[in-house]
Design an enzyme around this catalytic site. Structure first.
Site, PDB file in Angstrom:
ATOM      1  N   HIS A 123      23.916 -12.873 -46.456  1.00  0.00           N
ATOM      2  CA  HIS A 123      23.137 -12.771 -45.203  1.00  0.00           C
ATOM      3  C   HIS A 123      22.183 -13.970 -45.044  1.00  0.00           C
ATOM      4  O   HIS A 123      20.961 -13.816 -45.050  1.00  0.00           O
ATOM      5  CB  HIS A 123      22.354 -11.446 -45.182  1.00  0.00           C
ATOM      6  CG  HIS A 123      21.960 -11.027 -43.786  1.00  0.00           C
ATOM      7  ND1 HIS A 123      21.890  -9.730 -43.380  1.00  0.00           N
ATOM      8  CD2 HIS A 123      21.596 -11.769 -42.706  1.00  0.00           C
ATOM      9  CE1 HIS A 123      21.507  -9.671 -42.108  1.00  0.00           C
ATOM     10  NE2 HIS A 123      21.330 -10.908 -41.683  1.00  0.00           N
ATOM     11  N   ILE A 124      22.786 -15.142 -44.891  1.00  0.00           N
ATOM     12  CA  ILE A 124      21.977 -16.374 -44.818  1.00  0.00           C
ATOM     13  C   ILE A 124      22.113 -17.076 -43.469  1.00  0.00           C
ATOM     14  O   ILE A 124      21.862 -18.270 -43.357  1.00  0.00           O
ATOM     15  CB  ILE A 124      22.361 -17.372 -45.935  1.00  0.00           C
ATOM     16  CG1 ILE A 124      23.882 -17.668 -45.915  1.00  0.00           C
ATOM     17  CG2 ILE A 124      21.912 -16.878 -47.295  1.00  0.00           C
ATOM     18  CD1 ILE A 124      24.248 -19.002 -46.502  1.00  0.00           C
ATOM     19  N   GLY A 125      22.518 -16.306 -42.442  1.00  0.00           N
ATOM     20  CA  GLY A 125      22.752 -16.924 -41.124  1.00  0.00           C
ATOM     21  C   GLY A 125      21.651 -17.871 -40.679  1.00  0.00           C
ATOM     22  O   GLY A 125      21.903 -18.986 -40.243  1.00  0.00           O
ATOM     23  N   SER A 126      20.416 -17.436 -40.787  1.00  0.00           N
ATOM     24  CA  SER A 126      19.289 -18.260 -40.291  1.00  0.00           C
ATOM     25  C   SER A 126      18.552 -18.949 -41.432  1.00  0.00           C
ATOM     26  O   SER A 126      17.480 -19.522 -41.214  1.00  0.00           O
ATOM     27  CB  SER A 126      18.316 -17.363 -39.529  1.00  0.00           C
ATOM     28  OG  SER A 126      17.752 -16.400 -40.418  1.00  0.00           O
ATOM     29  N   SER A 153      27.105 -10.762 -37.637  1.00  0.00           N
ATOM     30  CA  SER A 153      26.176  -9.961 -36.812  1.00  0.00           C
ATOM     31  C   SER A 153      25.374  -9.018 -37.709  1.00  0.00           C
ATOM     32  O   SER A 153      24.320  -9.378 -38.225  1.00  0.00           O
ATOM     33  CB  SER A 153      26.944  -9.223 -35.722  1.00  0.00           C
ATOM     34  OG  SER A 153      27.895  -8.318 -36.272  1.00  0.00           O
ATOM     35  N   ARG A 154      25.890  -7.834 -37.921  1.00  0.00           N
ATOM     36  CA  ARG A 154      25.326  -6.882 -38.883  1.00  0.00           C
ATOM     37  C   ARG A 154      26.512  -6.181 -39.542  1.00  0.00           C
ATOM     38  O   ARG A 154      27.540  -5.962 -38.890  1.00  0.00           O
ATOM     39  CB  ARG A 154      24.446  -5.827 -38.189  1.00  0.00           C
ATOM     40  CG  ARG A 154      23.089  -6.342 -37.709  1.00  0.00           C
ATOM     41  CD  ARG A 154      22.136  -6.629 -38.854  1.00  0.00           C
ATOM     42  NE  ARG A 154      20.823  -7.057 -38.400  1.00  0.00           N
ATOM     43  CZ  ARG A 154      20.438  -8.333 -38.266  1.00  0.00           C
ATOM     44  NH1 ARG A 154      21.267  -9.315 -38.555  1.00  0.00           N
ATOM     45  NH2 ARG A 154      19.210  -8.625 -37.871  1.00  0.00           N
ATOM     46  N   ASP A 179      29.038 -12.845 -43.539  1.00  0.00           N
ATOM     47  CA  ASP A 179      27.647 -13.098 -43.926  1.00  0.00           C
ATOM     48  C   ASP A 179      26.904 -11.777 -44.102  1.00  0.00           C
ATOM     49  O   ASP A 179      25.792 -11.778 -44.629  1.00  0.00           O
ATOM     50  CB  ASP A 179      26.953 -13.936 -42.834  1.00  0.00           C
ATOM     51  CG  ASP A 179      25.558 -14.384 -43.245  1.00  0.00           C
ATOM     52  OD1 ASP A 179      25.381 -14.722 -44.440  1.00  0.00           O
ATOM     53  OD2 ASP A 179      24.657 -14.408 -42.393  1.00  0.00           O
ATOM     54  N   GLU A 203      23.643  -3.788 -48.001  1.00  0.00           N
ATOM     55  CA  GLU A 203      23.068  -5.054 -48.483  1.00  0.00           C
ATOM     56  C   GLU A 203      21.884  -4.782 -49.399  1.00  0.00           C
ATOM     57  O   GLU A 203      21.080  -3.904 -49.077  1.00  0.00           O
ATOM     58  CB  GLU A 203      22.624  -5.912 -47.296  1.00  0.00           C
ATOM     59  CG  GLU A 203      23.812  -6.355 -46.452  1.00  0.00           C
ATOM     60  CD  GLU A 203      23.432  -7.275 -45.290  1.00  0.00           C
ATOM     61  OE1 GLU A 203      22.244  -7.626 -45.158  1.00  0.00           O
ATOM     62  OE2 GLU A 203      24.323  -7.623 -44.519  1.00  0.00           O
ATOM     63  N   ARG A 228      22.949 -15.324 -26.903  1.00  0.00           N
ATOM     64  CA  ARG A 228      22.383 -16.639 -27.267  1.00  0.00           C
ATOM     65  C   ARG A 228      23.213 -17.313 -28.358  1.00  0.00           C
ATOM     66  O   ARG A 228      23.587 -18.479 -28.244  1.00  0.00           O
ATOM     67  CB  ARG A 228      20.931 -16.463 -27.753  1.00  0.00           C
ATOM     68  CG  ARG A 228      19.961 -16.039 -26.663  1.00  0.00           C
ATOM     69  CD  ARG A 228      18.606 -15.719 -27.248  1.00  0.00           C
ATOM     70  NE  ARG A 228      18.662 -14.542 -28.092  1.00  0.00           N
ATOM     71  CZ  ARG A 228      18.234 -13.323 -27.745  1.00  0.00           C
ATOM     72  NH1 ARG A 228      17.667 -13.144 -26.580  1.00  0.00           N
ATOM     73  NH2 ARG A 228      18.349 -12.299 -28.566  1.00  0.00           N
ATOM     74  N   ILE A 229      23.505 -16.568 -29.434  1.00  0.00           N
ATOM     75  CA  ILE A 229      24.236 -17.185 -30.552  1.00  0.00           C
ATOM     76  C   ILE A 229      25.713 -17.359 -30.197  1.00  0.00           C
ATOM     77  O   ILE A 229      26.308 -18.399 -30.491  1.00  0.00           O
ATOM     78  CB  ILE A 229      24.045 -16.365 -31.848  1.00  0.00           C
ATOM     79  CG1 ILE A 229      22.549 -16.293 -32.203  1.00  0.00           C
ATOM     80  CG2 ILE A 229      24.832 -16.993 -33.002  1.00  0.00           C
ATOM     81  CD1 ILE A 229      22.205 -15.356 -33.348  1.00  0.00           C
TER      82      ILE A 229
HETATM   83  P1  NAP Z   1      21.778 -11.586 -27.760  1.00  0.00           P
HETATM   84  O1  NAP Z   1      21.420 -12.878 -27.101  1.00  0.00           O
HETATM   85  O2  NAP Z   1      21.050 -10.354 -27.413  1.00  0.00           O
HETATM   86  O3  NAP Z   1      23.338 -11.403 -27.566  1.00  0.00           O
HETATM   87  C1  NAP Z   1      24.024 -10.241 -27.846  1.00  0.00           C
HETATM   88  C2  NAP Z   1      25.211 -10.139 -26.909  1.00  0.00           C
HETATM   89  O4  NAP Z   1      25.972  -8.988 -27.296  1.00  0.00           O
HETATM   90  C3  NAP Z   1      24.788  -9.962 -25.465  1.00  0.00           C
HETATM   91  O5  NAP Z   1      25.495 -10.877 -24.657  1.00  0.00           O
HETATM   92  C4  NAP Z   1      25.174  -8.520 -25.169  1.00  0.00           C
HETATM   93  O6  NAP Z   1      25.615  -8.274 -23.851  1.00  0.00           O
HETATM   94  C5  NAP Z   1      26.327  -8.295 -26.108  1.00  0.00           C
HETATM   95  N1  NAP Z   1      26.509  -6.872 -26.354  1.00  0.00           N
HETATM   96  C6  NAP Z   1      25.573  -5.964 -26.714  1.00  0.00           C
HETATM   97  N2  NAP Z   1      26.119  -4.736 -26.830  1.00  0.00           N
HETATM   98  C7  NAP Z   1      27.425  -4.894 -26.520  1.00  0.00           C
HETATM   99  C8  NAP Z   1      28.519  -3.992 -26.444  1.00  0.00           C
HETATM  100  N3  NAP Z   1      28.356  -2.694 -26.697  1.00  0.00           N
HETATM  101  N4  NAP Z   1      29.722  -4.496 -26.092  1.00  0.00           N
HETATM  102  C9  NAP Z   1      29.888  -5.812 -25.820  1.00  0.00           C
HETATM  103  N5  NAP Z   1      28.881  -6.708 -25.866  1.00  0.00           N
HETATM  104  C10 NAP Z   1      27.671  -6.260 -26.216  1.00  0.00           C
HETATM  105  O7  NAP Z   1      21.616 -11.716 -29.347  1.00  0.00           O
HETATM  106  P2  NAP Z   1      21.826 -12.996 -30.268  1.00  0.00           P
HETATM  107  O8  NAP Z   1      20.544 -13.719 -30.409  1.00  0.00           O
HETATM  108  O9  NAP Z   1      23.037 -13.731 -29.829  1.00  0.00           O
HETATM  109  O10 NAP Z   1      22.089 -12.267 -31.668  1.00  0.00           O
HETATM  110  C11 NAP Z   1      23.168 -11.350 -31.827  1.00  0.00           C
HETATM  111  C12 NAP Z   1      23.041 -10.605 -33.132  1.00  0.00           C
HETATM  112  O11 NAP Z   1      23.312 -11.470 -34.214  1.00  0.00           O
HETATM  113  C13 NAP Z   1      21.635 -10.084 -33.463  1.00  0.00           C
HETATM  114  O12 NAP Z   1      21.360  -8.862 -32.816  1.00  0.00           O
HETATM  115  C14 NAP Z   1      21.689  -9.927 -34.966  1.00  0.00           C
HETATM  116  O13 NAP Z   1      22.102  -8.644 -35.324  1.00  0.00           O
HETATM  117  C15 NAP Z   1      22.745 -10.939 -35.381  1.00  0.00           C
HETATM  118  N6  NAP Z   1      22.144 -12.038 -36.143  1.00  0.00           N
HETATM  119  C16 NAP Z   1      22.546 -12.239 -37.432  1.00  0.00           C
HETATM  120  C17 NAP Z   1      22.003 -13.268 -38.181  1.00  0.00           C
HETATM  121  C18 NAP Z   1      22.440 -13.529 -39.591  1.00  0.00           C
HETATM  122  O14 NAP Z   1      21.635 -13.974 -40.392  1.00  0.00           O
HETATM  123  N7  NAP Z   1      23.687 -13.302 -39.932  1.00  0.00           N
HETATM  124  C19 NAP Z   1      21.012 -14.088 -37.626  1.00  0.00           C
HETATM  125  C20 NAP Z   1      20.640 -13.864 -36.311  1.00  0.00           C
HETATM  126  C21 NAP Z   1      21.213 -12.835 -35.578  1.00  0.00           C
HETATM  127  P3  NAP Z   1      24.646  -8.228 -22.548  1.00  0.00           P
HETATM  128  O15 NAP Z   1      24.456  -9.668 -22.174  1.00  0.00           O
HETATM  129  O16 NAP Z   1      25.416  -7.447 -21.571  1.00  0.00           O
HETATM  130  O17 NAP Z   1      23.378  -7.572 -23.010  1.00  0.00           O
END
Ligand code: NAP
Length: 319
Positions: free
Chosen positions: A286-289, A237-238, A262, A267, A156-157
């Protein structure tokens, strides 16, 4: 009918608290500081629902909450959930996807621009009064527009970042993901690359995969060596998806140009972390959102998820 008991370990905006109080018997941790674990374990002994942000929902906690039916996290990443243990204890986990995509993508662009144009460094220099007349130091940065952007994790992101890179900055966007996304490739005119090709060809590399056993240290020494010396690496991400020590060494040796971060392995980041003293590293807490609108939307979605999971009425985003 008696309302189900819910504990929130995070203070909530008044409108969300009011929504929850209509549906459940709510108790909230009334401090803005992190709730000590032992107090949390006491509070959950007789609740059916829990609202959390990052506390480990594991066997230890689940054993102490025999009535727990659902845990709702105000986040999209849910690496603090032991999903196997939650299945064993028949506890539903929910999270808050979609409502934060644009806000996190905006922050990623801000990190890219900040690192490329050296904005924090030059902002600090200007404020110190070091911009002198006749000073012809060009303080060159590098361009973002028309460069090659490689996104690892096209979820999604990732897709929301791709849109900005492509349509806003005329970038050549490629991605690597566990599964290919032909519909996204077609819609956004972006290209799928192997991880190796993406790392060696991109000017900007953005990491956006969830943290899981497979993605721990997804980017380490080998990957940093594959990147161009002019590459700018962004992690929103994390922290643990990156081998931080390897990143520090790559930056110190000039194997990459800069980084925008971020998130950190630990942390809050330790004050002695060498990343904090590097001019070519942009660091954020860690202020992404973290905008008022988005955090409110996330908290409301978390509240609605929890009510739906507890009452069986309506839909919720399960993990
Ligand atoms: P998402 O829609 O679940 O997208 C994650 C993507 O990563 C999916 O397309 C997934 O592939 C892929 N993926 C997972 N494992 C993988 C691997 N081993 N190798 C390659 N690709 C892989 O999640 P999102 O909403 O975009 O969010 C992603 C992450 O961002 C969250 O889990 C969170 O940790 C982080 N985040 C950080 C902040 C912040 O404040 N900095 C805020 C929000 C989120 P598939 O399509 O095949 O499943």
């Amino acid at each position: 009918m008696t309302k189900q008991k819910v504990f929130s370990e995070k203070q909530l905006p008044q409108n969300i608290q009011s929504y929850l109080e209509e549906h459940v018997d709510l108790k909230v941790w009334d401090k803005s500081t992190q709730m000590p674990r032992e107090l949390l374990l006491k509070e959950i002994k007789d609740v059916q629902g829990l609202i959390t942000t990052g506390s480990a929902i594991n066997e230890e906690l689940l054993q102490q909450a025999p009535e727990l039916k659902a845990v709702s996290t105000i986040s999209v990443g849910y690496n603090h959930f032991d999903t196997e243990a939650m299945r064993k204890y028949k506890v539903i986990g929910t999270h808050t996807p979609y409502v934060l995509d644009d806000t996190v993508a905006d922050l990623v662009m801000a990190l890219m621009l900040s690192a490329a144009r050296r904005i924090p460094e030059l902002d600090a220099m200007t404020k110190r009064g070091e911009w002198k007349k006749g000073d012809d130091n060009p303080r060159f940065g590098v361009d973002v527009h028309h460069k090659k952007l490689g996104i690892i994790g096209m979820g999604r992101i990732g897709e929301t970042i791709a849109k900005r890179g492509k349509n806003g900055f005329d970038m050549e966007v490629s991605y690597f993901n566990r599964s290919r996304k032909p519909e996204v490739e077609e819609k956004l005119h972006i290209e799928y690359k192997s991880k190796d090709d993406l790392l060696s060809e991109s000017d900007f590399i953005v990491l956006m995969v969830p943290l899981s056993p497979e993605t721990k240290h997804f980017i380490g020494e080998k990957e940093f060596k594959q990147m161009k010396n002019s590459a700018i690496f962004i992690n929103a991400s994390r922290g643990q998806t990156v081998d931080e020590q390897a990143m520090i060494e790559a930056l110190q040796k000039g194997e990459i140009l800069a980084a925008g971060l971020d998130v950190f392995e630990q942390e809050p980041v330790e004050p002695t972390n060498p990343l904090l003293t590097m001019k070519n590293v942009v660091t954020l807490p860690h202020i992404g959102s973290a905008t008022a609108e988005t955090r409110n939307a996330m908290a409301m979605l978390a509240a609605k998820n929890l009510v739906a999971a507890l009452t069986g009425k309506g839909t919720y985003y399960s993990v």
